[in-house]
Scaffold this active site. Structure first.
Site, PDB file in Angstrom:
ATOM      1  CD  GLU A  96       1.260  12.967   5.793  1.00  0.00           C
ATOM      2  OE1 GLU A  96       1.417  12.657   6.983  1.00  0.00           O
ATOM      3  OE2 GLU A  96       1.502  14.105   5.351  1.00  0.00           O
ATOM      4  CB  CYS A 136      -1.804   6.611  11.131  1.00  0.00           C
ATOM      5  SG  CYS A 136      -2.721   8.109  10.744  1.00  0.00           S
ATOM      6  CE  LYS A 173      -3.226   1.112  -5.248  1.00  0.00           C
ATOM      7  NZ  LYS A 173      -4.172   0.346  -4.438  1.00  0.00           N
ATOM      8  CD  GLU A 196       1.603   1.488  11.939  1.00  0.00           C
ATOM      9  OE1 GLU A 196       2.078   1.063  10.872  1.00  0.00           O
ATOM     10  OE2 GLU A 196       0.984   2.561  12.025  1.00  0.00           O
TER      11      GLU A 196
HETATM   12  P1  NAD Z   1       0.072  -0.077   2.540  1.00  0.00           P
HETATM   13  O1  NAD Z   1       1.359   0.640   2.523  1.00  0.00           O
HETATM   14  O2  NAD Z   1       0.064  -1.543   2.430  1.00  0.00           O
HETATM   15  O3  NAD Z   1      -0.857   0.427   1.341  1.00  0.00           O
HETATM   16  C1  NAD Z   1      -1.248   1.771   1.181  1.00  0.00           C
HETATM   17  C2  NAD Z   1      -1.593   2.018  -0.273  1.00  0.00           C
HETATM   18  O4  NAD Z   1      -0.410   1.867  -1.051  1.00  0.00           O
HETATM   19  C3  NAD Z   1      -2.605   1.035  -0.852  1.00  0.00           C
HETATM   20  O5  NAD Z   1      -3.435   1.714  -1.766  1.00  0.00           O
HETATM   21  C4  NAD Z   1      -1.710   0.031  -1.571  1.00  0.00           C
HETATM   22  O6  NAD Z   1      -2.359  -0.630  -2.621  1.00  0.00           O
HETATM   23  C5  NAD Z   1      -0.619   0.946  -2.091  1.00  0.00           C
HETATM   24  N1  NAD Z   1       0.653   0.282  -2.385  1.00  0.00           N
HETATM   25  C6  NAD Z   1       1.168  -0.833  -1.820  1.00  0.00           C
HETATM   26  N2  NAD Z   1       2.360  -1.143  -2.386  1.00  0.00           N
HETATM   27  C7  NAD Z   1       2.600  -0.195  -3.321  1.00  0.00           C
HETATM   28  C8  NAD Z   1       3.652   0.042  -4.247  1.00  0.00           C
HETATM   29  N3  NAD Z   1       4.701  -0.777  -4.340  1.00  0.00           N
HETATM   30  N4  NAD Z   1       3.582   1.125  -5.045  1.00  0.00           N
HETATM   31  C9  NAD Z   1       2.540   1.964  -4.967  1.00  0.00           C
HETATM   32  N5  NAD Z   1       1.491   1.785  -4.140  1.00  0.00           N
HETATM   33  C10 NAD Z   1       1.517   0.725  -3.316  1.00  0.00           C
HETATM   34  O7  NAD Z   1      -0.692   0.417   3.842  1.00  0.00           O
HETATM   35  P2  NAD Z   1      -2.087  -0.071   4.401  1.00  0.00           P
HETATM   36  O8  NAD Z   1      -1.906  -1.417   5.024  1.00  0.00           O
HETATM   37  O9  NAD Z   1      -3.146   0.111   3.368  1.00  0.00           O
HETATM   38  O10 NAD Z   1      -2.365   1.024   5.542  1.00  0.00           O
HETATM   39  C11 NAD Z   1      -1.919   0.925   6.839  1.00  0.00           C
HETATM   40  C12 NAD Z   1      -0.701   1.801   7.056  1.00  0.00           C
HETATM   41  O11 NAD Z   1      -0.990   3.145   6.710  1.00  0.00           O
HETATM   42  C13 NAD Z   1      -0.268   1.850   8.506  1.00  0.00           C
HETATM   43  O12 NAD Z   1       1.130   1.744   8.577  1.00  0.00           O
HETATM   44  C14 NAD Z   1      -0.717   3.222   8.972  1.00  0.00           C
HETATM   45  O13 NAD Z   1       0.004   3.769  10.046  1.00  0.00           O
HETATM   46  C15 NAD Z   1      -0.534   4.011   7.732  1.00  0.00           C
HETATM   47  N6  NAD Z   1      -1.324   5.239   7.779  1.00  0.00           N
HETATM   48  C16 NAD Z   1      -0.680   6.436   7.942  1.00  0.00           C
HETATM   49  C17 NAD Z   1      -1.397   7.609   8.020  1.00  0.00           C
HETATM   50  C18 NAD Z   1      -0.720   8.946   8.178  1.00  0.00           C
HETATM   51  O14 NAD Z   1      -1.369   9.952   7.954  1.00  0.00           O
HETATM   52  N7  NAD Z   1       0.546   9.010   8.538  1.00  0.00           N
HETATM   53  C19 NAD Z   1      -2.795   7.559   7.934  1.00  0.00           C
HETATM   54  C20 NAD Z   1      -3.412   6.322   7.791  1.00  0.00           C
HETATM   55  C21 NAD Z   1      -2.670   5.157   7.701  1.00  0.00           C
END
Ligand code: NAD
Length: 481
Positions: free
Chosen positions: A248, A282, A173, A383
């Site tokens: 991650e 990130c 997804k 963040e």
């Molecule tokens: P998010 O956690 O809101 O969503 C990430 C993904 O998870 C999306 O596809 C979302 O639909 C899904 N999701 C949300 N709730 C869920 C649930 N209850 N069960 C399963 N899936 C669910 O994050 P975002 O706003 O899309 O991305 C930004 C965040 O990602 C920032 O905190 C950033 O630091 C982090 N990030 C980390 C890395 C890394 O490698 N450590 C890389 C890129 C982004």
């Protein structure tokens, strides 16, 4: 453009026909619909993956490698179309999508196409017992991959490529905020001859579609990249089901600058590490710590360079900073400017929304620098994930290290110095999964990637990813003396 789920190599509507709006953030308008897939859609995707698994897991490494290489080749062949789609969906400059996001998506496939042919396991002779042990590395079965919106195709492929290379079938997804390039990848996979059911892409909200993937009893491993809060929630569901988990998560990365560094190189890279992709990476160095003796000089030069960054529509070739990904995200960034001011932070550059003529409803924001003096302030601890960095001075190495580690996150850090002893001391003592010295975001895909503390658990990249997506099995054979 309306997009569909990709299940069993076919493009299908969600079973109960529920849809979400998809926005183009550079103009602030809806430009399509995406499925908000239900548990039943995830079940259909799971069944297709489970059916494909016996054959795919028994497919030779050479054949898997050939198909993944073909996907990489086809991605590069569609560089322009994919880059434009990524930019429209996410708001990032097309030039960035073309030079970084899409080439890296192709590299992810090519890298794991090669890596799987070199992946091996260990053997242990039990001397004195007339026995030999070897380790089988077997694919897990059906695995779930969930990715965020900041580097859409780049991070989506970073997960699905090793999963498939290792012989798993996938239910994946992408973020509901940026689903377009994952949708376009389906066609590429068909063209490359990926057998049906090996990759299944379901679109929808995290709380419905994502949750259904995580909670599915037969999806035995979850690779997730996203926010720390979401990661904790996912862990709370997956851990009692004894799923393998790779998380991650977020970061609040220190960029530590010493007076003995190569100043010009540091300055140019610090502009990049602060504001690339609108600061929505990130790994961005959002807390800049500067040795006191060069603080004033740095502040002056940094502000001057940041003021030269051009905030503009992502299609413009001279756009350095495009649109933020959504209205909600823009509002979050704005709220942090207010928080900073209330906490006594000084906005020394930017801090305001930008209106681009002709694109007045887009979500643009100035690259922003906040001067702070106390590391416990919220803008140094939470963040923000946008074009906002803080600057703060330090006097000694000890103080710099304490400040750098004084956060709940532990993803990456950068140090600028030419002192070898200091480099070693900081490399050993920084509490982050990645340490860059005199560079930033120089990625070698063979290296372990991931964070410590609240930035995640597990490592991806290189053989670490192939280890995650396989189950090691010990076989012990006794032979007669
Ligand atoms: P998010 O956690 O809101 O969503 C990430 C993904 O998870 C999306 O596809 C979302 O639909 C899904 N999701 C949300 N709730 C869920 C649930 N209850 N069960 C399963 N899936 C669910 O994050 P975002 O706003 O899309 O991305 C930004 C965040 O990602 C920032 O905190 C950033 O630091 C982090 N990030 C980390 C890395 C890394 O490698 N450590 C890389 C890129 C982004």
């Amino acid at each position: 453009m309306n997009i569909k789920n990709y299940i069993n190599a076919e493009f299908v509507n969600p079973i109960d026909e529920k849809y979400l709006d998809n926005y183009n953030p550079s103009i602030g308008k809806v430009y399509g619909q995406i499925p908000n897939s239900s548990k039943e859609d995830v079940e259909t995707a799971y069944r297709a993956a489970a059916k494909a698994f016996p054959k795919w897991s028994a497919t030779s490494l050479e054949e898997r490698s050939k198909i993944l290489s073909k996907i990489a080749y086809l991605i590069l062949g569609k560089l322009d179309v994919l880059a434009e789609a990524e930019s429209k969906d996410n708001g990032k400059p097309i030039s960035l999508a073309k030079s970084v996001d899409i080439p890296r998506a192709a590299s992810n496939f090519q890298f794991f196409a090669n890596a799987i042919t070199q992946f091996s396991s260990e053997a242990h002779e039990s001397v004195g017992f007339n026995a030999v042990n070897f380790t089988l590395r077997q694919p897990i079965g059906v695995v779930g991959c969930i990715s965020p919106w900041n580097l859409p195709l780049y991070l989506f492929t970073w997960k699905i490529a090793p999963a498939m290379a290792a012989g798993n079938c996938v239910v994946a997804k992408p973020s509901e905020i940026t689903p377009m390039t994952a949708f376009l990848l389906g066609e590429i996979c068909n063209e490359a001859g990926l057998p049906k059911g090996v990759l299944n892409i379901v679109h929808g909200l995290g709380t419905t579609t994502g949750q259904a993937i995580v909670a599915h009893p037969n999806i035995k491993a979850i690779s997730f990249t996203g926010g720390t809060k979401t990661g904790a929630h996912i862990a709370s569901i997956a851990a009692p089901m004894f799923k393998k988990l790779s998380l991650e998560l977020g970061g609040k990365n220190p960029n530590i600058i010493f007076a003995d560094c190569d100043y010009e190189k540091m300055l140019a890279t610090t502009v990049r590490s602060s504001f690339s992709n609108q600061g929505q990476i990130c790994l961005c160095g959002s807390r800049i710590l500067i040795e006191e003796k060069i603080y004033d000089q740095f502040k002056k030069d940094f502000i001057k360079k940041v003021k030269q960054l051009n905030v503009d529509h992502p299609s413009k070739s001279n756009s350095d900073i495009g649109a933020l990904v959504s209205k909600e995200h823009l509002e979050k960034i704005e709220s942090y400017i207010e928080i900073a001011e209330n906490e006594g932070g000084k906005i020394v550059c930017g801090g305001l929304e930008v209106t681009i003529p002709g694109f007045e409803n887009g979500y643009y924001f100035q690259p922003t620098i906040i001067e702070v003096t106390d590391n416990s302030c919220r803008v140094n601890q939470e963040e923000i994930f946008g074009p906002v960095v803080t600057i703060m001075s330090f006097k000694t190495d000890e103080e710099a290290l304490i400040l750098a580690n004084d956060t709940k996150y532990g993803l990456s850090s950068t140090i600028w110095t030419n002192n070898l002893n200091r480099t070693m001391q900081f490399s050993k003592q920084l509490q982050t999964g990645i340490v860059w010295v005199n560079t930033w975001m120089l990625r070698d895909l063979r290296t372990p990637f991931g964070g410590i503390k609240d930035s995640g658990v597990g490592r991806e990249g290189g053989f670490e990813a192939l280890r995650f997506f396989t189950e090691p099995k010990n076989v012990c054979i006794k032979f007669p003396s």
